[in-house]
Write a protein that holds these residues in place. Structure first.
Motif, PDB file in Angstrom:
ATOM      1  N   VAL A  85      32.379  18.357   5.476  1.00 21.12           N
ATOM      2  CA  VAL A  85      32.767  18.993   5.146  1.00 21.12           C
ATOM      3  C   VAL A  85      32.203  18.159   3.223  1.00 21.12           C
ATOM      4  N   TYR A  86      32.881  18.769   2.052  1.00 20.12           N
ATOM      5  CA  TYR A  86      32.186  18.543   0.861  1.00 20.12           C
ATOM      6  C   TYR A  86      33.706  18.174   0.197  1.00 20.12           C
ATOM      7  N   LEU A  87      33.703  17.467  -1.223  1.00 21.90           N
ATOM      8  CA  LEU A  87      34.325  17.212  -1.921  1.00 21.90           C
ATOM      9  C   LEU A  87      33.405  17.340  -3.193  1.00 21.90           C
ATOM     10  N   THR A  88      33.937  18.917  -3.945  1.00 27.01           N
ATOM     11  CA  THR A  88      33.550  18.381  -4.991  1.00 27.01           C
ATOM     12  C   THR A  88      34.045  18.777  -6.617  1.00 27.01           C
ATOM     13  N   ALA A  89      33.992  17.564  -7.644  1.00 28.99           N
ATOM     14  CA  ALA A  89      34.107  16.621  -8.482  1.00 28.99           C
ATOM     15  C   ALA A  89      34.128  17.460  -9.645  1.00 28.99           C
ATOM     16  N   GLU A  90      33.407  18.466  -9.825  1.00 26.70           N
ATOM     17  CA  GLU A  90      32.730  18.254 -11.193  1.00 26.70           C
ATOM     18  C   GLU A  90      33.754  18.438 -11.850  1.00 26.70           C
ATOM     19  N   ASN A  91      35.145  19.190 -11.603  1.00 31.84           N
ATOM     20  CA  ASN A  91      36.234  19.186 -12.789  1.00 31.84           C
ATOM     21  C   ASN A  91      36.655  18.451 -13.095  1.00 31.84           C
ATOM     22  N   LEU A  92      36.474  17.203 -12.339  1.00 37.27           N
ATOM     23  CA  LEU A  92      37.671  15.828 -12.601  1.00 37.27           C
ATOM     24  C   LEU A  92      37.353  14.925 -14.265  1.00 37.27           C
ATOM     25  N   PRO A  93      38.096  14.626 -14.815  1.00 34.97           N
ATOM     26  CA  PRO A  93      38.129  14.142 -16.059  1.00 34.97           C
ATOM     27  C   PRO A  93      37.221  12.756 -15.451  1.00 34.97           C
ATOM     28  N   ALA A  94      36.272  12.344 -16.490  1.00 32.30           N
ATOM     29  CA  ALA A  94      35.313  10.920 -16.440  1.00 32.30           C
ATOM     30  C   ALA A  94      36.009  10.048 -15.972  1.00 32.30           C
ATOM     31  N   ASP A  95      37.423   9.869 -17.103  1.00 33.30           N
ATOM     32  CA  ASP A  95      37.515   8.344 -16.948  1.00 33.30           C
ATOM     33  C   ASP A  95      38.636   7.917 -15.334  1.00 33.30           C
ATOM     34  N   VAL A  96      38.248   9.336 -14.637  1.00 30.53           N
ATOM     35  CA  VAL A  96      39.404   9.213 -13.220  1.00 30.53           C
ATOM     36  C   VAL A  96      38.721   9.699 -12.248  1.00 30.53           C
ATOM     37  N   GLU A  97      37.237  10.262 -12.651  1.00 30.13           N
ATOM     38  CA  GLU A  97      37.095  10.250 -11.427  1.00 30.13           C
ATOM     39  C   GLU A  97      36.575   9.807 -10.205  1.00 30.13           C
ATOM     40  N   HIS A  98      35.972   8.480 -10.701  1.00 34.44           N
ATOM     41  CA  HIS A  98      35.842   7.750  -9.672  1.00 34.44           C
ATOM     42  C   HIS A  98      36.858   7.232  -8.812  1.00 34.44           C
ATOM     43  N   PHE A  99      37.756   7.382  -8.742  1.00 30.47           N
ATOM     44  CA  PHE A  99      38.911   6.751  -8.119  1.00 30.47           C
ATOM     45  C   PHE A  99      39.895   7.846  -7.718  1.00 30.47           C
ATOM     46  N   LEU A 100      39.443   9.332  -8.239  1.00 32.54           N
ATOM     47  CA  LEU A 100      39.853  10.715  -7.936  1.00 32.54           C
ATOM     48  C   LEU A 100      39.013  10.232  -6.343  1.00 32.54           C
ATOM     49  N   ILE A 101      38.001  10.720  -6.341  1.00 34.90           N
ATOM     50  CA  ILE A 101      37.099  10.755  -5.119  1.00 34.90           C
ATOM     51  C   ILE A 101      37.073  10.007  -4.769  1.00 34.90           C
ATOM     52  N   GLU A 102      37.089   8.620  -4.016  1.00 38.52           N
ATOM     53  CA  GLU A 102      37.801   7.997  -3.548  1.00 38.52           C
ATOM     54  C   GLU A 102      38.539   7.827  -3.074  1.00 38.52           C
ATOM     55  N   ARG A 103      39.903   7.951  -3.495  1.00 40.13           N
ATOM     56  CA  ARG A 103      41.540   8.386  -3.199  1.00 40.13           C
ATOM     57  C   ARG A 103      40.811   9.711  -2.270  1.00 40.13           C
ATOM     58  N   ASP A 104      40.416  10.618  -2.583  1.00 42.64           N
ATOM     59  CA  ASP A 104      40.762  11.696  -1.842  1.00 42.64           C
ATOM     60  C   ASP A 104      40.232  11.840  -0.539  1.00 42.64           C
ATOM     61  N   ALA A 105      38.544  11.232  -0.722  1.00 37.14           N
ATOM     62  CA  ALA A 105      38.246  10.667  -0.060  1.00 37.14           C
ATOM     63  C   ALA A 105      38.774   9.786   1.230  1.00 37.14           C
ATOM     64  N   ILE A 106      39.437   8.630   1.604  1.00 36.14           N
ATOM     65  CA  ILE A 106      40.179   8.394   2.170  1.00 36.14           C
ATOM     66  C   ILE A 106      41.541   8.770   2.706  1.00 36.14           C
ATOM     67  N   ALA A 107      42.449   9.456   1.682  1.00 33.89           N
ATOM     68  CA  ALA A 107      43.336  10.699   2.215  1.00 33.89           C
ATOM     69  C   ALA A 107      43.314  10.597   3.113  1.00 33.89           C
ATOM     70  N   THR A 108      41.919  11.929   2.919  1.00 33.66           N
ATOM     71  CA  THR A 108      41.191  13.358   3.405  1.00 33.66           C
ATOM     72  C   THR A 108      41.231  12.638   5.246  1.00 33.66           C
ATOM     73  N   ALA A 109      40.375  11.737   5.312  1.00 37.30           N
ATOM     74  CA  ALA A 109      39.974  10.681   7.100  1.00 37.30           C
ATOM     75  C   ALA A 109      41.517  10.123   6.954  1.00 37.30           C
ATOM     76  N   THR A 110      42.430   9.396   6.392  1.00 38.91           N
ATOM     77  CA  THR A 110      43.637   9.096   6.843  1.00 38.91           C
ATOM     78  C   THR A 110      44.065  10.183   7.785  1.00 38.91           C
ATOM     79  N   MET A 111      43.978  11.572   7.307  1.00 40.14           N
ATOM     80  CA  MET A 111      44.805  12.831   7.216  1.00 40.14           C
ATOM     81  C   MET A 111      44.318  13.188   8.780  1.00 40.14           C
ATOM     82  N   GLN A 112      43.081  13.379   8.959  1.00 44.42           N
ATOM     83  CA  GLN A 112      42.077  12.606  10.007  1.00 44.42           C
ATOM     84  C   GLN A 112      42.947  12.290  10.811  1.00 44.42           C
ATOM     85  N   ARG A 113      42.867  10.902  11.045  1.00 41.37           N
ATOM     86  CA  ARG A 113      43.328  10.598  12.557  1.00 41.37           C
ATOM     87  C   ARG A 113      44.695  10.302  12.140  1.00 41.37           C
TER      88      ARG A 113
END
Length: 341
Positions: free
Chosen positions: A127-155
């Motif tokens: 499973v890949y999360l692509t971040a190339e279109n994200l605004p730079a100032d919130v990129e790291h937050f959104l990657i981390e949030r989406d990754a953990i939210a996806t894992a939380t949903m999977q559980r």
């Protein structure tokens, strides 16, 4: 730069604000300048734009100083109930594979800012999360949030954690304390500062039956998901103009070059304009075909072969494959479900 002026439910904003309040961050300061009102937040189907949510996130980062692991903490709060009917569709799916397929098909109904895709290999699923279109100032937050939210949903979907064989994230290492929390939530510590955001697991988990599978609930949820998407496809912007051109000529859809000429722009300019709205020409053709296919199947006056021809498919088999990708069932099964209502 991608245009984030599309609608989504305000539930995600509520999740962010609840987190802010839990760490004593001012709710009013988080909402400042966003245009998000308490009336919208309290409405059962209140909607905001993705741009407004980005503004809210920027306010949160400013108020907290954006400490390491902030996206992790927020991402854990995205339970399936926050996603409404989209969450019901996932949890009632027969297998994890079908839940992923449905989730990706209606990803616009989620709160993800990253683009997600599934890649299957002989013995592994990625499973890949692509971040190339994200605004730079919130990129790291959104990657981390989406990754953990996806894992939380999977559980929640699977009722247990699927073992992750490898986890890579492009964000910087957050430090030992947060890394230990990653291991508790995802079963492994990510390889930070990687060149992609990827989770790898055993492909056998894709076809294990889910504990809360329910065909009727899933079908009802899918129909509502489709209805919501259709309501949001307003004929605005360049993509709206293209959809109008396509709807004017079903079965003989103009090429992108022809549409560009009719809109008095070059095909390159049209491609760029669509990209800023998060669309592609091929994707819009697909949307129009799906909308028309459902309408024609519901009338019951045309054979499936005639519908395939009307929609511009050279072979009925191509229409069958496309429709199953859209709805998860064959055109005939869809027609039968509509006739029994």
């Amino acid at each position: 730069m991608k245009n984030w002026n599309f609608q989504r439910y305000a539930s995600s904003a509520n999740v962010i604000l609840e987190f802010a309040e839990s760490i004593a961050v001012s709710r009013s300061k988080c909402l400042a300048g966003t245009g998000i009102t308490e009336a919208i937040l309290s409405a059962s189907h209140g909607e905001i734009s993705a741009e407004q949510e980005l503004h809210l996130i920027r306010n949160l980062l400013e108020q907290t100083g954006n400490p390491p692991g902030l996206g992790f903490q927020v991402g854990q709060r995205y339970k399936l109930t926050a996603y409404g009917i989209w969450g019901f569709a996932l949890i009632s799916s027969p297998t994890f594979r079908s839940a992923i397929e449905i989730g990706l098909r209606y990803l616009d109904l989620s709160y993800a800012f990253t683009e997600i895709k599934l890649v299957e290999k002989p013995h592994q699923a990625e499973v890949y999360l692509t971040a190339e279109n994200l605004p730079a100032d919130v990129e790291h937050f959104l990657i981390e949030r989406d990754a953990i939210a996806t894992a939380t949903m999977q559980r929640e979907i699977y009722s247990s954690l699927i073992p992750v064989e490898e986890l890579s994230l492009t964000i910087p290492a957050p430090g030992p304390e947060i890394e230990a929390q990653y291991k508790n939530v995802m079963g492994t510590v990510p390889r930070f500062n990687s060149d992609c955001n990827r989770a790898v697991f055993d492909a056998r988990f894709l076809d294990v039956p889910l504990p809360r599978a329910n065909q009727q609930t899933m079908q009802m949820s899918l129909e509502q998901c489709q209805s919501i998407l259709q309501q949001r496809r307003q004929l605005t912007g360049v993509s709206g103009k293209v959809r109008t051109l396509l709807l004017d000529s079903p079965g003989q859809f103009p090429s992108m070059e022809d549409s560009a000429n009719r809109l008095c722009v070059t095909s390159r300019t049209l491609r760029r304009q669509l990209a800023t709205e998060g669309k592609t020409y091929r994707g819009l053709v697909d949307e129009v075909r799906q909308d028309l296919a459902e309408a024609l199947l519901q009338t019951g006056h045309m054979t499936i072969e005639e519908i395939a021809d009307r929609l511009g498919y050279a072979e009925p088999a191509n229409f069958f494959h496309a429709f199953k990708r859209w709805k998860g069932i064959t055109p005939l099964m869809y027609r039968q479900t509509q006739q029994t209502k």
